[in-house]
Design an enzyme around this catalytic site. Structure first.
Site, mmCIF file in Angstrom:
data_model
loop_
_atom_site.group_PDB
_atom_site.id
_atom_site.type_symbol
_atom_site.label_atom_id
_atom_site.label_comp_id
_atom_site.label_asym_id
_atom_site.label_seq_id
_atom_site.Cartn_x
_atom_site.Cartn_y
_atom_site.Cartn_z
ATOM 1 N N ALA A 1 42.035 28.309 54.517
ATOM 2 C CA ALA A 1 41.229 28.748 53.374
ATOM 3 C C ALA A 1 40.877 27.561 52.481
ATOM 4 C CB ALA A 1 41.975 29.812 52.567
ATOM 5 N N ARG B 1 33.624 33.309 48.797
ATOM 6 C CA ARG B 1 33.765 32.498 47.591
ATOM 7 C C ARG B 1 32.371 32.303 47.017
ATOM 8 N NH1 ARG B 1 34.550 26.723 47.174
ATOM 9 N NH2 ARG B 1 35.974 26.072 45.538
ATOM 10 N N CYS C 1 45.827 30.336 52.566
ATOM 11 C CA CYS C 1 46.374 29.464 53.607
ATOM 12 C C CYS C 1 45.641 28.119 53.650
ATOM 13 C CB CYS C 1 46.304 30.160 54.959
ATOM 14 S SG CYS C 1 44.611 30.366 55.553
ATOM 15 N N HIS D 1 42.925 21.364 51.325
ATOM 16 C CA HIS D 1 42.051 20.465 50.559
ATOM 17 C C HIS D 1 42.234 19.046 51.071
ATOM 18 C CE1 HIS D 1 43.035 23.324 46.946
ATOM 19 N NE2 HIS D 1 42.118 23.854 47.728
HETATM 20 FE FE1 CFM Z 1 40.378 23.417 42.026
HETATM 21 FE FE2 CFM Z 1 41.110 25.585 41.209
HETATM 22 FE FE3 CFM Z 1 40.949 25.045 43.831
HETATM 23 FE FE4 CFM Z 1 38.734 25.278 42.335
HETATM 24 FE FE5 CFM Z 1 38.470 27.902 43.089
HETATM 25 FE FE6 CFM Z 1 40.870 28.135 41.962
HETATM 26 FE FE7 CFM Z 1 40.689 27.631 44.534
HETATM 27 MO MO1 CFM Z 1 40.001 29.961 43.631
HETATM 28 S S1 CFM Z 1 39.431 24.621 40.455
HETATM 29 S S2 CFM Z 1 39.260 23.859 43.856
HETATM 30 S S3 CFM Z 1 36.920 26.465 42.554
HETATM 31 S S4 CFM Z 1 42.316 24.327 42.362
HETATM 32 S S5 CFM Z 1 39.117 29.279 41.642
HETATM 33 S S6 CFM Z 1 41.916 27.296 40.178
HETATM 34 S S7 CFM Z 1 42.034 28.914 43.573
HETATM 35 S S8 CFM Z 1 38.860 28.594 45.074
HETATM 36 S S9 CFM Z 1 41.465 26.062 45.740
#
Ligand code: CFM
Length: 545
Positions: free
Chosen positions: A67, A98, A64, A198
């Site tokens: 997260a 994580r 989500c 993000h």
């Molecule tokens: Fe970038 Fe990723 Fe992500 Fe990531 Fe991650 Fe990920 Fe993620 Mo899991 S590189 S920041 S460190 S998009 S592994 S493939 S899904 S936490 S949001």
């Protein structure tokens, strides 16, 4: 079953048809647009539908918005108190799940990552409002730790009842005087996936933290590393290499980060974007506001690492740095090459599938290529079209109601701090010499034709793909791990790395080669028989019988 047999066995059109077969017609129509056969169509790759809502009823692999904000971007910030405003479950389940790490080295040696801080909202707070409780929790965190900053995260109920977390943060910031308090409207439902989180996180860090450092960074060759989260110690390995080369990493967003590092990002002379999915807009904002150009890098894969270091050296155009980078590569590569030589005969020709959140489904293909392994199917949980097709498609992306929900902040050149790092002529000369700025190519062009690219893969399709295409290795996350292993296929977690890592940089590549060799060559998987394979009919008796 021999290798050759496997590869001729399937046809991508057929697989796609089979994946969709069980869906009701409307669902099948929608999913068909997110399952793409990678084939050249008059010199372009076909368009994929991405970053759209998951169809209700489908068990998605996504997380989500909360997260993405609290866990992904702010999770690795060691000396910023992360305070979750909401019922305890959201905080508890985000606690240390994580594998981002910190060396805890900062001016105060403060590390709040092991704590789980929450306002623990109760029914009465939902009914009467939680603002007072939030203010009290901020005060409590301040009294306990005297941190430089407190970040507040909204969970779904907070958005639904309308607590004004930003005003609470502002008032508390004024009241406390020496602590930067800021809040994130990152309610889980805010976007279609963690990608929205993000964006919300990065916007606030950019607004409230960047540019606020009181110390001047005077080292040479200063860069920012954007989109590296120090999972399994990746960031430690990358920093080791930077240090060896004499490159100063001012700020990683946000692996092993501290408040002061993030606050100093405006002092770097180049931004290097690793995971574009989670952060490309920050690179743009740093350029617009402070004049810092950006390039794409990738430290997953030994060759990719060497290439990225060379790009950084090319940007700075300093002979001493260039020589140092070359000598570091020359020093590190022989160990990597001998490790690769050892595994290559056993890994060559094996096949992999990669389904992770964003960039990693692309970046890890570099490591598999080095090992002679083919990625036959891959996709992102929450990537956008540019992550598949390349940055050039951004202007053509449709802005739908869900993306409009995410605030776009307007950035202008800072009247005091804007300083172009290179003249337009210097930039043009670098471009002429082959250094590309502000761009990345996406996953599709790097994958073979007739491979399958699937956006927002779900549990059902994952199992179906494995059944039909029988890869030697499946890479995804914890939710998929055991269901895939039960199908007799080894599974590597590429979010958390299981308990392994680092996999970035030179030492990371060696770790990865060895780990994957063990996985794809272990016989244990061929002995696996799921209960239903031996006994497909479920039967039971009542205890009173
Ligand atoms: Fe970038 Fe990723 Fe992500 Fe990531 Fe991650 Fe990920 Fe993620 Mo899991 S590189 S920041 S460190 S998009 S592994 S493939 S899904 S936490 S949001």
């Amino acid at each position: 079953m021999g290798k050759a047999q496997k590869l001729v066995q399937w046809d991508p059109h057929n697989i796609k048809e089979k994946l969709l077969e069980k869906y009701p017609p409307k669902v099948a129509r929608k999913r068909a647009k997110q399952i793409m056969i990678n084939e050249a169509l008059e010199n372009t790759t076909p368009e994929i539908v991405a970053n759209v809502r998951t169809i209700p009823g489908i068990i998605t692999m996504r997380g989500c918005t909360y997260a993405g904000c609290k866990g992904v971007i702010m999770g690795p910030t060691s000396d910023i108190v992360n305070l979750v405003h909401g019922p305890i479950g959201c905080s508890f389940y985000a606690w240390l799940t994580r594998r981002n790490q910190t060396d805890g080295i900062n001016e105060t040696n403060a590390n709040y990552m092991p704590y789980c801080m929450s306002t623990d909202m109760q029914d009465s707070d939902i009914i009467f409002g939680g603002e007072k409780k939030l203010a009290a929790a901020i005060q409590e965190a301040y009294d306990l730790f005297h941190p430089k900053a407190i970040a507040i995260f909204a969970t779904c109920p907070v958005g639904l009842i309308g607590d004004d977390i930003h005003t609470v943060a502002k008032n508390m910031k004024e009241q406390l005087g020496d602590c930067n308090v800021f809040a994130f409207s990152c309610e889980g439902y805010k976007g279609v996936s963690q990608s929205a989180g993000h964006h919300i996180a990065n916007n606030q860090v950019f607004t409230h933290v960047v540019g606020k450092s009181e110390t001047e960074k005077t080292q040479k060759f200063k860069i920012n590393l954007l989109g590296e989260y120090n999972i399994g110690g990746d960031g430690f390995e990358i920093d080791r290499i930077f240090q060896k080369c004499g490159i100063t990493n001012i700020s990683t967003f946000s692996g092993n980060s501290t408040y002061d590092k993030l606050a100093s990002a405006n002092q770097a002379d180049l931004s290097c974007v690793m995971c574009h999915r989670s952060i490309n807009y920050v690179a743009d904002m740093l350029e617009t506001k402070y004049g810092i150009p950006w390039i794409k890098v990738n430290f997953i894969g030994a060759e990719a690492t060497a290439k990225s270091l060379r790009k950084i050296a090319q940007y700075f155009g300093d002979q001493e740095l260039t020589d140092k980078v070359e000598s570091v590569i020359a020093e590190e590569m022989p160990t990597v090459e001998s490790a690769l030589k050892e595994v290559f005969p056993r890994t060559k020709g094996k096949t992999a599938m990669i389904f992770v959140g964003g960039s990693r489904a692309h970046h890890y293909q570099e490591l598999f290529n080095e090992m002679g392994m083919k990625t036959i199917s891959a996709g992102y949980e929450f990537g956008h079209r540019d992550d598949y097709e390349g940055r050039q498609v951004i202007p053509t992306l449709k802005v739908d109601a869900d993306s409009r929900n995410i605030e776009e902040i307007h950035v202008e050149a800072d009247p005091e701090l804007y300083k172009p790092r290179k003249t337009p002529e210097e930039l043009a000369a670098l471009k002429e010499a082959g250094l590309e700025f502000k761009t990345y190519a996406g996953l599709n062009p790097d994958m073979d034709s007739n491979t399958l690219i699937v956006d927002d893969l779900n549990q059902y399709e994952a199992e179906k793909l494995v059944e039909l295409m029988k890869p030697d290795l499946f890479c995804a996350g914890i939710k998929e791990k055991y269901s895939i292993q039960k199908l007799g296929v080894p599974m590597k977690q590429l979010h958390s790395y299981d308990s392994g890592g680092p996999y970035a940089g030179f030492k990371g590549a060696i770790n990865f080669y060895q780990e994957i060799d063990r996985l794809v060559n272990s016989k244990v998987w061929s002995y696996m028989k799921a209960p239903w394979q031996e006994n497909p009919e479920l039967s039971a008796t009542y205890v009173w019988e």
